[in-house]
Scaffold this motif. Structure first.
Motif, PDB file in Angstrom:
ATOM      1  N   ASP A 118       0.839  -1.094   0.016  1.00  0.00           N
ATOM      2  CA  ASP A 118       0.130  -0.074  -0.046  1.00  0.00           C
ATOM      3  C   ASP A 118       1.044   1.207   0.031  1.00  0.00           C
ATOM      4  O   ASP A 118       0.277   2.374  -0.293  1.00  0.00           O
ATOM      5  CB  ASP A 118      -0.916   0.259   1.304  1.00  0.00           C
ATOM      6  CG  ASP A 118      -2.113  -0.980   1.230  1.00  0.00           C
ATOM      7  OD1 ASP A 118      -2.648  -1.303   0.248  1.00  0.00           O
ATOM      8  OD2 ASP A 118      -1.837  -2.011   2.319  1.00  0.00           O
ATOM      9  N   SER A 119       2.087   1.152   0.371  1.00  0.00           N
ATOM     10  CA  SER A 119       2.906   2.481   0.478  1.00  0.00           C
ATOM     11  C   SER A 119       4.376   1.947   0.622  1.00  0.00           C
ATOM     12  O   SER A 119       4.789   0.655   0.485  1.00  0.00           O
ATOM     13  CB  SER A 119       2.560   3.136   1.999  1.00  0.00           C
ATOM     14  OG  SER A 119       2.950   2.354   3.036  1.00  0.00           O
ATOM     15  N   VAL A 120       5.345   2.970   0.347  1.00  0.00           N
ATOM     16  CA  VAL A 120       6.601   2.690   0.319  1.00  0.00           C
ATOM     17  C   VAL A 120       7.342   4.158   1.018  1.00  0.00           C
ATOM     18  O   VAL A 120       7.017   5.007   0.796  1.00  0.00           O
ATOM     19  CB  VAL A 120       7.094   2.346  -0.903  1.00  0.00           C
ATOM     20  CG1 VAL A 120       7.182   3.502  -1.888  1.00  0.00           C
ATOM     21  CG2 VAL A 120       8.736   2.154  -0.986  1.00  0.00           C
ATOM     22  N   THR A 121       8.452   3.949   1.710  1.00  0.00           N
ATOM     23  CA  THR A 121       9.018   4.900   2.285  1.00  0.00           C
ATOM     24  C   THR A 121      10.204   5.404   1.106  1.00  0.00           C
ATOM     25  O   THR A 121      10.665   4.652   0.700  1.00  0.00           O
ATOM     26  CB  THR A 121       9.881   4.587   3.434  1.00  0.00           C
ATOM     27  OG1 THR A 121      10.863   3.569   3.345  1.00  0.00           O
ATOM     28  CG2 THR A 121       8.964   3.892   4.772  1.00  0.00           C
ATOM     29  N   VAL A 122      10.224   6.529   1.036  1.00  0.00           N
ATOM     30  CA  VAL A 122      11.231   7.346   0.016  1.00  0.00           C
ATOM     31  C   VAL A 122      11.954   8.416   0.553  1.00  0.00           C
ATOM     32  O   VAL A 122      11.536   9.087   1.563  1.00  0.00           O
ATOM     33  CB  VAL A 122      10.263   7.778  -1.080  1.00  0.00           C
ATOM     34  CG1 VAL A 122      11.014   8.708  -2.230  1.00  0.00           C
ATOM     35  CG2 VAL A 122       9.539   6.835  -1.688  1.00  0.00           C
ATOM     36  N   VAL A 123      13.237   8.518   0.068  1.00  0.00           N
ATOM     37  CA  VAL A 123      14.073   9.631   0.415  1.00  0.00           C
ATOM     38  C   VAL A 123      13.899  10.849  -0.316  1.00  0.00           C
ATOM     39  O   VAL A 123      13.969  10.593  -1.711  1.00  0.00           O
ATOM     40  CB  VAL A 123      15.724   9.035   0.329  1.00  0.00           C
ATOM     41  CG1 VAL A 123      16.448  10.126   1.121  1.00  0.00           C
ATOM     42  CG2 VAL A 123      15.850   7.923   1.374  1.00  0.00           C
ATOM     43  N   PRO A 124      13.761  12.185   0.380  1.00  0.00           N
ATOM     44  CA  PRO A 124      13.343  13.289  -0.681  1.00  0.00           C
ATOM     45  C   PRO A 124      14.633  13.793  -1.184  1.00  0.00           C
ATOM     46  O   PRO A 124      14.486  15.083  -1.726  1.00  0.00           O
ATOM     47  CB  PRO A 124      12.634  14.215   0.433  1.00  0.00           C
ATOM     48  CG  PRO A 124      13.306  13.653   1.769  1.00  0.00           C
ATOM     49  CD  PRO A 124      13.708  12.126   1.619  1.00  0.00           C
TER      50      PRO A 124
END
Length: 270
Positions: A118-124
């Motif tokens: 449903d989701s994923v962590t991402v580096v900005p």
């Protein structure tokens, strides 16, 4: 899964607990090592024992990638199991991806389409064109690292540029990106005093909060400053629940620890 569906689960279970499935073969009960897929068997037992008390599961992909192709198969089996038997539960790929646009598109396809998260962590750090490919997927969520719980967070995230802390600039800028309504943010529980400032910038967004328990974060401090009208928090606990015991009773002990945290959350949700 929509944010509204996630909030509905929180209200129904009176919980905003997220359980981290960070499987280390050196820490799981030894009897599981005899099974064909110890990682999946461990996860399955933890999920079956704790799903009543949580609204999300968060595998950290490093703990699967470390075991090569077999670890990746175990991750896939875990998510397939969740999607089949507990589809109401929000799933988070803690992968911390982020690259140039076409690469990010492929990362997004891998986690959203192939694995079915449903989701994923991402580096900005690489900015707009590295994040928007993740945001293009409807009813999927991109969880942006904003202010993390580790000691090194102070190296960059709280430094001021033109008198404004970098993490605040990340939050403000991210709201201008296409499909930014699909954004959530990682904010470490050990930074509880920062939550009121963060809520001024992103009052309606969900915050994924690691660091409660083993890392020293305090649930009540986080809630004091971080709650919004939709609850708006996912409090993650990993080691404190999944490694509550390394014996045959590991699932029972995980159940007890998850129930303990849910009971605290019930007082807050009301």
């Amino acid at each position: 899964m929509t944010s509204q569906q996630l909030e509905s689960q929180i209200r129904q279970k009176k919980s905003f607990l997220c359980i981290g499935l960070d499987v280390d073969l050196d820490k799981i009960p030894k009897h599981l090592l005899q099974s064909e897929d110890p990682i999946f068997e461990f996860n399955k037992a933890i999920i079956d024992a704790t799903h009543h008390f949580c609204v999300a599961y968060k595998p950290n992909t490093a703990f699967y990638e470390a075991y090569g192709i077999q670890g990746w198969h175990s991750l896939k089996k875990t998510i397939d199991y969740l999607n089949e038997f507990y589809p109401e539960i929000f799933t988070i790929a803690d992968a911390k991806r982020g690259d140039i646009g076409n690469t990010s598109s492929m990362y997004a396809k891998a986690f959203f389409e192939d694995l079915g998260f449903d989701s994923v962590t991402v580096v900005p750090y690489m900015g707009k064109d590295s994040v928007e490919p993740f945001l293009a997927f409807p009813d999927k969520h991109t969880i942006l690292l904003a202010l993390t719980s580790n000691e090194g967070a102070f190296d960059f995230q709280t430094k001021k540029i033109n008198e404004i802390e970098l993490y605040k600039q990340v939050l403000e800028t991210s709201k201008t990106w296409k499909n930014s309504e699909n954004l959530m943010y990682v904010v470490g529980a050990t930074k509880a005093e920062y939550f009121s400032e963060i809520r001024k910038i992103v009052p309606d967004s969900f915050l994924l909060v690691p660091g409660v328990g083993a890392q020293g974060g305090n649930l009540y401090d986080v809630c004091k400053y971080g709650l919004n009208s939709q609850i708006g928090l996912l409090i993650n606990s990993s080691r404190g629940i999944i490694y509550a015991s390394s014996a045959m009773d590991f699932a029972k002990k995980a159940y007890e620890k998850a129930k303990e945290l849910q009971s605290e959350m019930e007082k807050i949700v009301g």
